[in-house]
Motif scaffolding. Structure first.
Motif, mmCIF file in Angstrom:
data_model
loop_
_atom_site.group_PDB
_atom_site.id
_atom_site.type_symbol
_atom_site.label_atom_id
_atom_site.label_comp_id
_atom_site.label_asym_id
_atom_site.label_seq_id
_atom_site.Cartn_x
_atom_site.Cartn_y
_atom_site.Cartn_z
ATOM 1 N N ARG A 1 0.819 -1.211 0.000
ATOM 2 C CA ARG A 1 0.000 0.000 0.000
ATOM 3 C C ARG A 1 0.854 1.262 0.000
ATOM 4 N NH1 ARG A 1 -4.959 1.455 4.179
ATOM 5 N NH2 ARG A 1 -5.679 3.317 3.066
ATOM 6 N N TYR A 2 1.982 1.231 0.737
ATOM 7 C CA TYR A 2 2.869 2.392 0.826
ATOM 8 C C TYR A 2 4.155 2.043 0.086
ATOM 9 C CZ TYR A 2 -0.644 3.502 4.227
ATOM 10 O OH TYR A 2 -1.854 3.724 4.824
ATOM 11 N N ASP A 3 4.038 2.070 -1.218
ATOM 12 C CA ASP A 3 5.088 1.570 -2.111
ATOM 13 C C ASP A 3 6.141 2.659 -2.329
ATOM 14 O OD1 ASP A 3 6.516 0.081 -3.899
ATOM 15 O OD2 ASP A 3 5.180 0.485 -5.593
ATOM 16 N N ASP A 4 7.033 2.835 -1.323
ATOM 17 C CA ASP A 4 8.057 3.863 -1.441
ATOM 18 C C ASP A 4 9.338 3.393 -0.753
ATOM 19 O OD1 ASP A 4 7.850 4.507 1.405
ATOM 20 O OD2 ASP A 4 5.991 5.544 0.902
ATOM 21 N N ILE A 5 10.365 4.187 -0.874
ATOM 22 C CA ILE A 5 11.678 3.838 -0.327
ATOM 23 C C ILE A 5 11.644 3.796 1.195
ATOM 24 C CG2 ILE A 5 14.034 4.741 -0.063
ATOM 25 C CD1 ILE A 5 13.919 5.614 -2.979
ATOM 26 N N LEU A 6 10.884 4.703 1.827
ATOM 27 C CA LEU A 6 10.835 4.770 3.281
ATOM 28 C C LEU A 6 10.245 3.499 3.884
ATOM 29 C CD1 LEU A 6 11.162 6.259 5.948
ATOM 30 C CD2 LEU A 6 8.957 7.398 5.511
ATOM 31 N N MET A 7 9.075 3.075 3.416
ATOM 32 C CA MET A 7 8.462 1.868 3.962
ATOM 33 C C MET A 7 9.339 0.649 3.681
ATOM 34 S SD MET A 7 6.129 0.344 5.704
ATOM 35 C CE MET A 7 4.707 1.455 5.879
ATOM 36 N N ALA A 8 9.915 0.590 2.480
ATOM 37 C CA ALA A 8 10.787 -0.540 2.155
ATOM 38 C C ALA A 8 11.969 -0.593 3.117
ATOM 39 C CB ALA A 8 11.275 -0.432 0.712
ATOM 40 N N TYR A 9 12.526 0.577 3.454
ATOM 41 C CA TYR A 9 13.663 0.604 4.392
ATOM 42 C C TYR A 9 13.246 0.123 5.773
ATOM 43 C CZ TYR A 9 17.094 2.280 7.708
ATOM 44 O OH TYR A 9 17.994 2.326 8.744
ATOM 45 N N LEU A 10 12.122 0.615 6.293
ATOM 46 C CA LEU A 10 11.696 0.258 7.649
ATOM 47 C C LEU A 10 11.516 -1.249 7.805
ATOM 48 C CD1 LEU A 10 9.123 3.089 8.487
ATOM 49 C CD2 LEU A 10 11.536 2.923 9.142
ATOM 50 N N ILE A 11 11.075 -1.918 6.753
ATOM 51 C CA ILE A 11 10.884 -3.371 6.820
ATOM 52 C C ILE A 11 12.184 -4.114 6.484
ATOM 53 C CG2 ILE A 11 9.643 -5.310 5.776
ATOM 54 C CD1 ILE A 11 7.224 -3.489 5.505
ATOM 55 N N ALA A 12 13.008 -3.512 5.637
ATOM 56 C CA ALA A 12 14.253 -4.171 5.230
ATOM 57 C C ALA A 12 15.304 -4.148 6.330
ATOM 58 C CB ALA A 12 14.811 -3.498 3.972
ATOM 59 N N TYR A 13 15.374 -3.048 7.092
ATOM 60 C CA TYR A 13 16.492 -2.885 8.030
ATOM 61 C C TYR A 13 16.094 -3.003 9.497
ATOM 62 C CZ TYR A 13 20.130 -2.090 4.642
ATOM 63 O OH TYR A 13 21.072 -2.266 3.645
ATOM 64 N N GLU A 14 14.964 -3.640 9.768
ATOM 65 C CA GLU A 14 14.703 -4.143 11.116
ATOM 66 C C GLU A 14 14.897 -5.643 11.053
ATOM 67 O OE1 GLU A 14 14.362 -2.879 14.000
ATOM 68 O OE2 GLU A 14 14.107 -0.781 13.465
ATOM 69 N N SER A 15 15.548 -6.222 12.042
ATOM 70 C CA SER A 15 15.783 -7.656 12.004
ATOM 71 C C SER A 15 14.454 -8.404 11.940
ATOM 72 C CB SER A 15 16.576 -8.106 13.239
ATOM 73 O OG SER A 15 15.755 -8.127 14.383
ATOM 74 N N ASN A 16 14.458 -9.553 11.283
ATOM 75 C CA ASN A 16 13.220 -10.323 11.201
ATOM 76 C C ASN A 16 12.745 -10.757 12.583
ATOM 77 O OD1 ASN A 16 15.259 -12.222 11.534
ATOM 78 N ND2 ASN A 16 15.001 -13.117 9.490
ATOM 79 N N ALA A 17 13.669 -10.890 13.528
ATOM 80 C CA ALA A 17 13.251 -11.195 14.902
ATOM 81 C C ALA A 17 12.466 -10.028 15.488
ATOM 82 C CB ALA A 17 14.465 -11.513 15.767
ATOM 83 N N ASN A 18 12.939 -8.803 15.277
ATOM 84 C CA ASN A 18 12.211 -7.625 15.758
ATOM 85 C C ASN A 18 10.834 -7.525 15.123
ATOM 86 O OD1 ASN A 18 14.197 -6.763 17.450
ATOM 87 N ND2 ASN A 18 14.802 -4.987 16.247
ATOM 88 N N LEU A 19 10.771 -7.745 13.811
ATOM 89 C CA LEU A 19 9.489 -7.665 13.117
ATOM 90 C C LEU A 19 8.527 -8.741 13.597
ATOM 91 C CD1 LEU A 19 10.729 -6.942 9.474
ATOM 92 C CD2 LEU A 19 9.706 -5.307 11.072
ATOM 93 N N ALA A 20 9.051 -9.929 13.839
ATOM 94 C CA ALA A 20 8.199 -11.037 14.281
ATOM 95 C C ALA A 20 7.588 -10.775 15.651
ATOM 96 C CB ALA A 20 9.004 -12.337 14.303
ATOM 97 N N GLN A 21 8.247 -9.951 16.461
ATOM 98 C CA GLN A 21 7.784 -9.712 17.829
ATOM 99 C C GLN A 21 7.076 -8.367 17.978
ATOM 100 O OE1 GLN A 21 11.016 -11.832 20.615
ATOM 101 N NE2 GLN A 21 11.956 -10.565 19.055
ATOM 102 N N ALA A 22 6.966 -7.611 16.876
ATOM 103 C CA ALA A 22 6.353 -6.285 16.930
ATOM 104 C C ALA A 22 4.926 -6.321 16.401
ATOM 105 C CB ALA A 22 7.183 -5.288 16.118
ATOM 106 N N GLU A 23 4.211 -5.254 16.656
ATOM 107 C CA GLU A 23 2.890 -5.068 16.080
ATOM 108 C C GLU A 23 3.049 -4.236 14.809
ATOM 109 O OE1 GLU A 23 0.366 -6.623 17.170
ATOM 110 O OE2 GLU A 23 1.325 -7.333 19.019
ATOM 111 N N PRO A 24 2.575 -4.697 13.661
ATOM 112 C CA PRO A 24 2.734 -3.930 12.415
ATOM 113 C C PRO A 24 2.210 -2.501 12.512
ATOM 114 C CG PRO A 24 2.017 -6.156 11.921
ATOM 115 C CD PRO A 24 1.957 -6.020 13.418
#
Length: 826
Positions: free
Chosen positions: A62-85
């Protein structure tokens, strides 16, 4: 009318959500960067649990831009798995607002790395940007167009939200700090300030020395990008002048100062790269022209270059050599890095070959070192390491700034007082329960709800909570309080049994999310529980079950620390994740276990003692040794032959694994007259002994025990050992009135918010003492008084504000020590 209001609110939300980013962060502005980040973000999503992957995938689409891609790319998958989107999305929205108001003043990569980056250290992802803006930071941002003014105002805002307090264990998130605890150690000061700076658009990054070279302990702080270069701050209440803090005069004593980024610039000196971060050598930003280049040639015994060798940079701290960073040699066997002036060691390893050498202190611009690797024991070391000081031109902050900081500290205290006042309005009258709620600070509503839901609660459990991890009290929700209590009730143990058996965390991971089992909250699912009767049998059954359900594969595992509930859902775990899961599973079965940095090992408490257990190969380390327990006896003497009684943190037994030293938990028993003893089973160890002659010299001895005749007592000679404190100067004693000197036996002279003073205060908290400072008003600390003579000295020279002096009465004399001492005089 009501329907119209809802429509307007929705339109307003849509406008905020879809406001255009600056063109530099749109996909078409930099297709190469966009494709790189999008590919990395999608790869991250593939490793997540299905529900998390789907939720983040929707945001990415939905938010197809460099900023959103960075926030998901450069947080560890462990952090993402334990966070609320939705928490990530909240931070994304605030970043868009920031960009739309201020534009993009840096390269895209620099902005993303040091402004957009969400986490600072090992804290969890939280929606802190909006919360902190609403809590006063928005005004800081809007009122200060000049970045230096904004930096100062941000630091002042942080003073309201955090006071230094020595803690340990997992990191608090920015919102834990500002809403729950209002206290934290240096790393949490770093987390709060970096997060706050990034929120108002100031590029910031974490910096640290993992271990000091000239004194025991470590430190973490923040770097900010001002006027085109990196600057540092270590004390938020003294941040008016960048590059000025309590350790500024100690820069030359350091070996490495490390910073962290995600997409480095060509100017950064990179020491290591991970999946989500780069380790940057920031030493030259501090020592500048006084730094030096270290050029290391790694060779084997035949003088041939050793490529791809692992070379660790080590300093002596808390009784052992400890690693600052590890670098790989290039194809010519070379390593080149910058360092401070302080002396250190290099340890090299490759394919069974190893070596150790000392790098001396010097004032040259560069120093060439040859590190030899072979298959023998490391050579014994007996060295005096030097650590030069540097001059520092201390600048006084304006009076108005000092007054503002005093006001901020009062606001901090008013929040503490408000919590105390709120507690008085509750129906709780029991003094033990009130103490628990008080210690929970801003998190007391969660604990109060637990007490109300579980009345009555056993008094010994309340005492256990008060004696253990304070961060659990600040961070736990009601269900987590209930879960730890249910485990406490289900695990009856003798009062002398290690309390680790009741704790739901063991390293730096977050508190697990509990689940309901038979109507009660629990941390541990029934599948972890085994039926065997003895603890040894339970241990083997637990490990067999875990190895059956999980695979150790770092490449396929999530990258980072995992909460227990997340680890349980993963088929693939890294080595340390598996060991952490094993510890939790043993605790679930009533067996105390704990984490150790020794590779493959955990600590297990069986038959009234702690044992190293190889969790990967399922065996006790001791049982693999042919030798029975052997008493290692050591005698420590000064150069005149007089016995020395040392403190326990000055000596350790270590195991060398792949070029890294790991301290074991052997305790040395003092037998009197400078003699010590400990039991060992493995002779393939290294004895390490060291002490601080002064803050400019450290003595280090390292002995390989293999092939030594350990039936004979080892003699260690300790030259220049600092046996006693100095007698206090009359001018120093004249600062105190006669009544104080007559009645006191221990005096600390510093200030209530100066880090060194608070560290010393933590050491003497159980002793009778007087504590004097230079603040404008008394602090809410036991036995604290404002000392006018000390105030006068600080006004004459602001550098005095960084000093900490301890005075101890010895007979009819006063002994004194400036700085952090290791042991009080007898």
């Amino acid at each position: 009318m009501k329907r119209l209001v809802i429509v307007l609110i929705l339109l307003q939300f849509c406008f905020a959500a879809f406001a255009l980013l600056p063109s530099a962060l749109n996909p078409e502005s930099d297709p190469t960067l966009y494709r790189k980040l999008l590919g990395k973000a999608k790869a991250n999503l593939k490793t997540l649990p299905a529900s998390q992957s789907k939720a983040y995938g929707k945001l990415l689409k939905r938010y197809d831009d460099i900023l959103m891609a960075y926030l998901i790319a450069y947080e560890s998958n462990a952090n993402l798995a334990q966070a609320e989107p939705e928490d990530l999305f909240s931070n994304y929205q605030e970043l868009r607002t920031l960009l739309n108001r201020e534009g993009l003043h840096y390269t895209s990569e620099f902005f993303l790395s040091y402004v957009a980056k969400q986490t600072v250290s090992d804290e969890r992802i939280s929606p802190y940007r909006k919360a902190m803006l609403d809590d006063g930071l928005r005004q800081v941002w809007l009122d200060n167009a000049n970045l230096l003014d904004r930096y100062r105002a941000t630091a002042s805002w942080c003073v309201e939200k955090l006071k230094f307090q020595q803690t340990s264990g997992r990191d608090q998130s920015p919102l834990d700090i500002t809403r729950k605890s209002l206290v934290g150690r240096c790393e949490e000061m770093q987390i709060l300030f970096v997060a706050a700076a990034r929120t108002v658009g100031i590029p910031a990054r974490p910096a640290s020395t993992p271990w000091w070279a000239h004194t025991d302990n470590n430190h973490a702080w923040a770097e900010v990008f001002l006027d085109g270069k990196w600057a540092y701050t270590g004390d938020m209440d003294a941040a008016y002048h960048p590059n000025q803090t309590w350790f500024s005069g100690l820069i030359d004593k350091t070996v490495l100062i490390l910073a962290e980024g995600s997409m480095p610039t060509s100017e950064d000196e990179i020491l290591g790269r991970g999946s989500y971060e780069v380790l940057i050598n920031s030493t030259r930003n501090y020592a500048r022209e006084r730094s030096r280049w270290i050029e290391v040639q790694v060779q084997d015994n035949d003088g041939k270059a050793v490529a791809d060798a692992s070379v660790s940079i080590l300093v002596f701290n808390w009784g052992a050599l400890r690693t600052l960073s590890t670098i790989s040699s290039d194809q010519e066997g070379m390593i080149r890095f910058s360092s401070g002036r302080g002396a250190f060691f290099l340890s090299g390893y490759k394919d069974g070959l190893q070596g150790l050498c000392m790098v001396p202190s010097n004032d040259q611009d560069s120093l060439a070192i040859t590190l030899h690797l072979d298959d023998s024991n490391l050579p014994d070391q007996n060295a005096i390491l030097s650590y030069p000081a540097n001059t520092m031109d201390w600048k006084q902050s304006p009076q108005a700034y000092q007054e503002d900081i005093a006001t901020r500290k009062q606001l901090w205290q008013e929040q503490i007082n408000a919590w105390a006042s709120e507690l008085k309005s509750t129906a709780v009258t029991d003094s033990l329960l009130l103490e628990l709620l008080t210690q929970c600070r801003g998190n007391y509503p969660a604990a109060l709800e637990f007490l109300q839901n579980t009345d009555p609660v056993q008094a010994d459990f309340i005492e256990f909570l008060l004696s253990e991890d304070p961060k659990f009290l600040w961070q736990a929700d009601t269900s987590q309080f209930e879960a730890i209590y249910n485990h406490y009730l289900a695990t009856p143990r003798d009062a002398d049994y290690p309390s680790q058996v009741y704790l739901p965390t063991m390293f730096y991971e977050d508190i697990p999310k509990p689940f309901k089992q038979n109507g009660k909250w629990n941390f541990y699912p029934s599948r972890l529980i085994v039926k065997e009767s003895s603890d040894r049998e339970k241990l083997q059954a637990v490990m067999k079950s875990l190895h059956k359900k999980h695979r150790i594969n770092s490449r396929k595992a999530l990258n980072g620390l995992l909460r227990l509930d997340v680890a349980l859902s993963q088929k693939y775990l890294s080595n340390y994740q598996f060991r952490m899961l094993a510890i939790s599973a043993l605790r679930a079965n009533g067996i105390a276990a704990d984490y150790t940095r020794v590779p493959d090992n955990i600590l297990v408490y069986l038959e009234d003692d702690w044992h190293y257990y190889d969790a990967i190969n399922r065996r006790f380390v001791e049982q693999d040794q042919k030798n029975p327990d052997h008493a290692l006896k050591i005698s420590i003497l000064d150069e005149s032959g007089f016995p020395i009684e040392i403190s326990e943190e000055q000596i350790s037994l270590t195991r060398l694994v792949n070029g890294q030293f790991y301290s074991l938990n052997n305790q040395f028993e003092y037998l009197g007259k400078g003699k010590y003893q400990t039991l060992i089973q493995d002779q393939d160890l290294y004895l390490q002994f060291g002490y601080r002659i002064s803050d400019s010299q450290t003595a280090v001895q390292i002995l390989a025990l293999k092939y030594r005749d350990l039936t004979q007592e080892l003699k260690l000679i300790a030259p220049d050992y600092p046996r006693s404190w100095k007698e206090a100067e009359p001018e120093l004693l004249a600062m105190f009135d006669a009544e104080t000197l007559a009645n006191a036996s221990l005096i600390l002279l510093g200030n209530h918010d100066q880090e060194n003073s608070l560290r010393l205060l933590d050491r003497i908290k159980d002793m009778p003492y007087r504590f004097f400072g230079y603040a404008q008003s008394p602090a809410p600390l036991p036995e604290y008084s404002v000392l006018p003579a000390w105030q006068e000295m600080v006004q004459k020279d602001v550098a005095n504000a960084m000093r900490s002096i301890t005075l101890v009465k010895s007979g009819d004399k006063w002994l004194c020590y400036e700085g952090r001492w290791e042991k009080l005089p007898e």
